[in-house]
Motif scaffolding. Structure first.
Motif, PDB file in Angstrom:
ATOM      1  N   ASN A 183      15.957  -3.174  -1.170  1.00 53.14           N
ATOM      2  CA  ASN A 183      15.774  -4.296  -0.281  1.00 53.14           C
ATOM      3  C   ASN A 183      14.285  -4.640  -0.318  1.00 53.14           C
ATOM      4  OD1 ASN A 183      15.663  -6.036   1.908  1.00 53.14           O
ATOM      5  ND2 ASN A 183      16.165  -4.491   3.453  1.00 53.14           N
ATOM      6  N   MET A 211      22.517  -0.249   1.221  1.00 53.98           N
ATOM      7  CA  MET A 211      22.809  -1.569   0.651  1.00 53.98           C
ATOM      8  C   MET A 211      24.069  -1.560  -0.214  1.00 53.98           C
ATOM      9  SD  MET A 211      20.241  -4.121   0.922  1.00 53.98           S
ATOM     10  CE  MET A 211      19.783  -4.708  -0.707  1.00 53.98           C
ATOM     11  N   LYS A 233      24.556  -0.728   9.653  1.00 50.46           N
ATOM     12  CA  LYS A 233      24.755  -1.855   8.752  1.00 50.46           C
ATOM     13  C   LYS A 233      26.220  -1.960   8.307  1.00 50.46           C
ATOM     14  CE  LYS A 233      20.236  -2.415   8.992  1.00 50.46           C
ATOM     15  NZ  LYS A 233      19.742  -1.167   9.582  1.00 50.46           N
ATOM     16  N   VAL A 366      23.517  -8.415  -0.045  1.00 44.68           N
ATOM     17  CA  VAL A 366      22.147  -8.741   0.373  1.00 44.68           C
ATOM     18  C   VAL A 366      21.307  -9.090  -0.850  1.00 44.68           C
ATOM     19  CG1 VAL A 366      20.115  -7.913   1.601  1.00 44.68           C
ATOM     20  CG2 VAL A 366      22.389  -7.154   2.321  1.00 44.68           C
ATOM     21  N   ILE A 394      21.158  -6.490   8.452  1.00 45.12           N
ATOM     22  CA  ILE A 394      21.977  -6.726   7.266  1.00 45.12           C
ATOM     23  C   ILE A 394      23.314  -6.035   7.483  1.00 45.12           C
ATOM     24  CG2 ILE A 394      20.029  -6.933   5.664  1.00 45.12           C
ATOM     25  CD1 ILE A 394      20.645  -4.057   4.735  1.00 45.12           C
ATOM     26  N   SER A 399      26.914 -13.928   8.451  1.00 46.46           N
ATOM     27  CA  SER A 399      25.856 -14.151   7.475  1.00 46.46           C
ATOM     28  C   SER A 399      24.523 -14.318   8.194  1.00 46.46           C
ATOM     29  CB  SER A 399      26.154 -15.386   6.633  1.00 46.46           C
ATOM     30  OG  SER A 399      27.267 -15.146   5.790  1.00 46.46           O
ATOM     31  N   ARG A 428      15.578 -13.775   2.648  1.00 52.71           N
ATOM     32  CA  ARG A 428      16.612 -12.762   2.401  1.00 52.71           C
ATOM     33  C   ARG A 428      17.905 -13.181   3.085  1.00 52.71           C
ATOM     34  NH1 ARG A 428      16.009  -7.084   5.250  1.00 52.71           N
ATOM     35  NH2 ARG A 428      17.003  -8.274   6.930  1.00 52.71           N
ATOM     36  N   SER A 430      21.848 -11.921   4.031  1.00 52.35           N
ATOM     37  CA  SER A 430      22.896 -10.912   4.126  1.00 52.35           C
ATOM     38  C   SER A 430      24.181 -11.692   4.341  1.00 52.35           C
ATOM     39  CB  SER A 430      22.638  -9.958   5.294  1.00 52.35           C
ATOM     40  OG  SER A 430      23.709  -9.045   5.433  1.00 52.35           O
TER      41      SER A 430
END
Length: 456
Positions: A183, A211, A233, A366, A394, A399, A428, A430
């Motif tokens: 990230n 992630m 997350k 992401v 994230i 979104s 960025r 997500s």
């Protein structure tokens, strides 16, 4: 003024006077109201729940006198939630199974997970080698906090170069740290190659797999030793709770003893060492028994319950989010207003070979993209959005969008930001589970705002 009440006074009132003829100690005596409101009904026979129940309790009673001694001597049963809890145990077992590990440890946040993992490995005079592309909280922990306790560190920018990792390892190095999917630039770690280097020196590779999630990638299968997640997350998914987890691959052996003597030291008078008791799970056993409870990084059983509920739909969400993200990344890459898109699923990614090898089932939700026009363009884009939520998070079903240069990466110099793929016009995303057509409409709204802002 202080009021003193004589308990023998005639004015003293009892909520439930002792019934006539029933002296204290008589089994026929009725308990008082205050006693009943605390204890009545608690011995009711429980049914067998299908869903994981929430054991929202600070402590647990012992069924018999010797059970207390057995727990504190051998760890049997439950005594206090800071040490163990049935709800938390259930979710830990599920995460360990998904990651292919031998044991998992849930803690209060993803930051706590990385902290507990490293504090279980390093001591004063130790050294850590980390990817420079890690989460800012991890970077700060290693560079700032651990350094106060005599632990030094080095950071690797070119994480795809095994020699760059090898060159930074010293005799006092005790861990290599990296993210499976970074990230914000979507760097894909060659886990097997870096794990091999770590094992050449007898040290563990710690991989943050937040992630990628265990649905897309399981680092332990490629040689990593410990995996950490911010369970807040993707594992939880709903954006309502905070939590973290460490998963052990069970690869500790006697050869590691010289580098980790605290795991071989006897515990208590005549006690066995952690390694003797836990074997290959020594790293996480030490984290569970010594580090996490003493530093107080306990996860609430209620949070564990919600994380467990989220895990039950993990594959469904991540599959949808990854598919939506790929469509969004391809759409953005075709826009003239966009300089670049950093997404592992695109052919333009610098290491498509690693993306294909480690992420065959999807490339995550992401990614970053950079707009022409710098921060002014980024501001116009964000302020035009209606479906994407502007926030620092994230992995949510919703979104999200964030401007890294002024938020998550604000503590880095402009040169460090650029090296991490963060520029004034970088945003960025997500990507959530919404209908992809609605997400593209919202992105088009942002692009239109950028176009208007520059008079084109």
């Amino acid at each position: 003024m202080t009021l003193f009440i004589d308990p023998t006074s005639a004015d003293t009132r009892r909520e439930d006077p002792t019934p006539e003829g029933h002296a204290p100690g008589d089994p026929a005596r009725r308990q008082g109201f205050s006693t009943r409101q605390v204890h009545a009904g608690e011995r009711a026979v429980a049914g067998t729940p299908r869903a994981t129940p929430i054991y929202l309790t600070a402590g647990f009673s012992f069924d018999e006198y010797d059970a207390a001694e057995s727990h504190f001597r051998d760890g049997e049963g439950y005594a206090y939630t800071r040490v163990a809890n049935p709800t938390i145990d259930t979710v830990e077992s599920r995460i360990a199974a998904l990651e292919g590990g031998t044991e998992a440890l849930l803690v209060s946040s993803g930051q706590a997970a990385m902290s507990v993992a490293l504090l279980s490995l390093v001591s004063a005079g130790g050294h850590v080698v980390s990817s420079a592309h890690v989460y800012e909280g991890t970077r700060g922990l290693i560079a700032d906090n651990l350094s106060r306790f005599g632990v030094t560190s080095d950071f690797v920018w070119d994480i795809g170069d095994p020699d760059a990792w090898r060159a930074r390892i010293r005799p006092e190095t005790r861990a290599l740290v990296a993210e499976s999917l970074s990230n914000a630039r979507n760097e894909v770690l060659d886990i097997a190659a870096i794990a091999e280097i770590a094992h050449e020196h007898g040290i563990p590779l710690v991989v943050d797999n937040t992630m990628a999630t265990p649905y897309l990638l399981r680092p332990l299968e490629h040689g990593a030793d410990l995996v950490v997640h911010s369970a807040s997350k993707f594992l939880a998914g709903q954006g309502a709770v905070i939590g973290g987890v460490i998963v052990d691959g069970g690869r500790f052996d006697a050869a590691h003893g010289a580098l980790f003597p605290h795991l071989l030291a006897p515990q208590g008078p005549g006690g066995a060492s952690v390694a003797e008791r836990a074997g290959g799970r020594a790293w996480i056993a030490y984290a569970r028994e010594t580090v996490a409870p003493r530093f107080g990084s306990t996860l609430s059983p209620f949070n564990a319950f919600l994380i467990g509920q989220g895990i039950e739909t993990l594959s469904l969400r991540v599959e949808r989010q990854s598919a939506n993200a790929l469509v969004a990344a391809r759409w953005l890459e075709e826009r003239d207003e966009v300089v670049s898109v950093d997404y592992a699923g695109l052919a333009s990614h610098p290491r498509p070979d690693l993306a294909a090898r480690y992420l065959p089932d999807g490339h995550g939700a992401v990614f970053t993209f950079t707009l022409r026009g710098g921060q002014a363009a980024a501001r116009g884009f964000v302020e035009a959005l209606r479906t994407f939520t502007h926030m620092t998070h994230i992995g949510d079903v919703r979104s999200l969008v964030l401007h890294p240069a002024t938020t998550s990466h604000v503590g880095r110099t402009p040169a460090e930001q650029a090296a991490a793929g963060v520029h004034p016009g970088t945003l960025r995303l997500s990507v959530g589970i919404e209908d992809v057509a609605d997400l593209l409409d919202d992105l088009a709204r942002g692009i239109a705002a950028v176009r208007v802002g520059f008079g084109s």
